[in-house]
Motif scaffolding. Structure first.
Motif, mmCIF file in Angstrom:
data_model
loop_
_atom_site.group_PDB
_atom_site.id
_atom_site.type_symbol
_atom_site.label_atom_id
_atom_site.label_comp_id
_atom_site.label_asym_id
_atom_site.label_seq_id
_atom_site.Cartn_x
_atom_site.Cartn_y
_atom_site.Cartn_z
ATOM 1 N N ASN A 347 15.028 165.281 61.982
ATOM 2 C CA ASN A 347 14.803 166.726 61.975
ATOM 3 C C ASN A 347 14.557 167.203 63.402
ATOM 4 O O ASN A 347 13.753 166.630 64.132
ATOM 5 C CB ASN A 347 13.611 167.081 61.093
ATOM 6 N N THR A 348 15.243 168.265 63.781
ATOM 7 C CA THR A 348 15.153 168.794 65.130
ATOM 8 C C THR A 348 14.447 170.150 65.111
ATOM 9 O O THR A 348 14.859 171.062 64.390
ATOM 10 C CB THR A 348 16.548 168.968 65.757
ATOM 11 N N LEU A 349 13.391 170.266 65.892
ATOM 12 C CA LEU A 349 12.654 171.528 66.015
ATOM 13 C C LEU A 349 13.051 172.169 67.339
ATOM 14 O O LEU A 349 12.782 171.631 68.409
ATOM 15 C CB LEU A 349 11.147 171.281 65.982
ATOM 16 N N ARG A 390 10.020 178.898 66.652
ATOM 17 C CA ARG A 390 10.342 177.477 66.514
ATOM 18 C C ARG A 390 11.098 177.295 65.209
ATOM 19 O O ARG A 390 10.614 177.656 64.145
ATOM 20 C CB ARG A 390 9.066 176.628 66.550
ATOM 21 N N HIS A 392 13.544 174.752 62.738
ATOM 22 C CA HIS A 392 14.128 173.460 62.389
ATOM 23 C C HIS A 392 15.637 173.670 62.220
ATOM 24 O O HIS A 392 16.119 174.046 61.153
ATOM 25 C CB HIS A 392 13.508 172.918 61.098
ATOM 26 N N SER A 393 16.377 173.413 63.294
ATOM 27 C CA SER A 393 17.813 173.718 63.279
ATOM 28 C C SER A 393 18.605 172.785 62.382
ATOM 29 O O SER A 393 19.788 173.029 62.120
ATOM 30 C CB SER A 393 18.365 173.649 64.707
ATOM 31 N N THR A 394 17.991 171.712 61.901
ATOM 32 C CA THR A 394 18.694 170.791 61.003
ATOM 33 C C THR A 394 18.557 171.189 59.530
ATOM 34 O O THR A 394 19.176 170.578 58.664
ATOM 35 C CB THR A 394 18.158 169.358 61.196
ATOM 36 N N ARG A 395 17.729 172.195 59.241
ATOM 37 C CA ARG A 395 17.630 172.677 57.862
ATOM 38 C C ARG A 395 18.849 173.527 57.528
ATOM 39 O O ARG A 395 19.405 174.202 58.399
ATOM 40 C CB ARG A 395 16.345 173.477 57.678
ATOM 41 N N ASN A 398 19.037 177.435 58.450
ATOM 42 C CA ASN A 398 18.971 177.633 59.891
ATOM 43 C C ASN A 398 20.232 177.113 60.586
ATOM 44 O O ASN A 398 20.751 177.740 61.519
ATOM 45 C CB ASN A 398 17.745 176.925 60.474
#
Length: 511
Positions: A347-349, A390, A392-395, A398
């Motif tokens: 997961n990327t924030l 901020r 979570h670009s992996t969701r 998003n």
């Protein structure tokens, strides 16, 4: 030859590791290695916040158990929890600047063997610099020669990556080869094989690093910076793509050889940024400028125009940022940084903070101009929307939002930001054409001045402000002696000094 330590002194090891480099894993390996071979081991760590992904100082002390035996009883040693200045036997660092920071903090002395990797994780200050802000690695090596007993170094990160591992394994191999600990190579490998994932990759990385350092000790190597200035790839004879073949043929037919490689690189950059048509527009601007350039000068001016025109036309905007955050290459880089496998979930924030100018720049030209001039809308934005975000670009939601925005390349050419950048570029080109017949070197320096424009938000505003001041000063003083040297000096000063006021002050002093 192994180092002999005083019986009453523990072996003191300090490790400076950047986040994601497996500092905790390496510390655990060293501790187990010592305990398996008759040593009392203690380790501590203090997490810090570096200007990258966070740096941690791990400290390990090892003491032989046989020295703690007295009258058949085991005495508990009193060991330190932090490295003391000038009192570290082995200093390891997973990155070049961390090696330098260890010297700055006083850990290194003439009793210290330094083992470190020459790879770089650029600090924020290095990245935000308008020019090449990369710190000079040569100075680190000057300090290691001056302060350390011995230095063993190489790109241990590259060795680990080649073997599908992380740097902790190659640094462990370097430690083994250094002969600074009283253990055999087989003892190190047993520790790696005792558990965990990626054992084969870690052992392969360990062995390659071990051999590298062994060879290094036999024949020391000079420092060779891992971050060299980017070199333009030579234009190929042909490509598998018919459309790219059109570009290649056009460049070779209409552009001098001195400029071809740069123009080829610039065209590819703009195809990736926008489209093939956009790249062709770039080449037309370059060819138009070549007409006023001088073959006797080796087309030096056209080279710089081709270089910075490509940079200027590939400006940073919201579409670019969204596209970069959703690319496969970015995902691959993140996985490498954290040492994750392809089938693992990471997961990327992401940190996002679009300013008012970025938002209005994304709008159509007329609407964007009207809102940009409106203090009412600016105040509303600053009050309700100008906040740190901020994400979570992996969701799923998003990612889809960012992916969709990153695909709006067709919309980009209709935005206020594009309109403003094209106006800036066209006026910049006209200024160079204006002075090229008066002072060729001044025109070259005006081309170089575009280096100051970089990024977006506050970084862009500072760079653009310096760019505008320098260009205005150059045009108003184009007839005075040595104006090209003055502009070159101002550009160098502006690239190194963050504050716009300092650049303005220098221009005023030069008159």
């Amino acid at each position: 030859m192994k180092i002999t330590y005083k019986p009453t002194e523990p072996i003191k090891i300090a490790l400076l590791a950047v986040g994601g480099d497996g500092g905790g894993v390496l510390t655990g390996w060293i501790t187990k290695l010592a305990e398996d071979n008759g040593y009392w081991a203690q380790y501590t760590y203090i997490a810090g916040v570096a200007q990258r992904t966070g740096a941690t100082v791990y400290y390990i002390e090892l003491f032989p158990l046989k020295k703690l035996q007295k009258d058949g009883k085991l005495t508990t040693p009193i060991l330190s929890q932090m490295p003391a200045p000038q009192d570290v036997d082995i200093l390891m660092a997973t990155e070049l600047m961390e090696a330098g920071r260890s010297i700055q903090r006083g850990f290194v002395s003439k009793k210290t063997t330094m083992i470190f990797s020459t790879n770089r994780n650029l600090a924020i200050r290095e990245k935000e610099n308008a020019g090449d802000g990369i710190a000079d690695g040569e100075k680190i090596f000057e300090m290691t020669d001056k302060y350390a007993k011995k230095s063993l170094f190489g790109n241990l990160k590259l060795i680990a990556t080649k073997n599908g591992s992380i740097i902790s394994s190659s640094l462990f191999g370097a430690l083994a080869a250094s002969n600074t600990l009283p253990f055999k190579k087989e003892d190190y490998i047993k520790v790696i094989q005792s558990g965990g994932k990626g054992i084969k990759q870690s052992v392969n990385s360990f062995n390659e690093a071990y051999q590298y350092v062994t060879d290094f000790i036999a024949q020391p190597k000079p420092y060779n910076a891992d971050l060299q200035p980017a070199q333009f790839e030579k234009i190929p004879y042909s490509s598998e793509s018919e459309k790219l073949n059109e570009i290649i043929f056009d460049i070779k037919k209409t552009i001098p050889k001195e400029v071809q490689d740069i123009a080829w690189y610039g065209a590819n950059h703009l195809i990736d940024f926008q489209s093939l048509k956009y790249a062709k527009d770039y080449l037309e601007k370059v060819k138009d400028f070549i007409k006023v350039d001088s073959p006797e000068k080796g087309y030096k001016l056209s080279q710089q125009v081709a270089r910075y025109l490509a940079t200027g036309m590939a400006y940073d905007d919201l579409i670019f940022v969204a596209d970069e955050k959703t690319r496969k290459s970015r995902q691959k880089e993140v996985y490498q940084q954290v040492g994750a496998k392809d089938d693992e979930i990471v997961n990327t924030l992401d940190y996002l903070h679009p300013g008012f100018e970025e938002v209005t720049g994304f709008l159509p030209v007329k609407l964007g101009k009207r809102l940009a001039k409106s203090e009412k809308w600016r105040n509303r934005y600053n009050k309700y929307l100008d906040k740190d975000r901020r994400m979570h670009s992996t969701r799923f939601f998003n990612f889809i939002m960012l992916y969709t925005m990153g695909g709006l390349r067709g919309w980009r050419l209709k935005t206020l930001r594009h309109h403003e950048e094209m106006e800036n570029i066209n006026s910049w080109i006209e200024r160079m054409k204006q002075v090229v017949t008066i002072n060729y070197n001044l025109a070259v320096e005006l081309a170089n001045s575009y280096r100051l424009k970089k990024g977006y938000g506050d970084t862009y505003e500072r760079g653009h402000s310096k760019f505008a001041m320098i260009n205005k000063y150059a045009i108003e003083n184009s007839n005075i002696p040595n104006i090209d040297e003055n502009i070159s000096h101002i550009i160098s000063y502006a690239l190194q000094n963050h504050n716009t006021a300092e650049t303005k002050k220098l221009i005023e002093e030069l008159g």
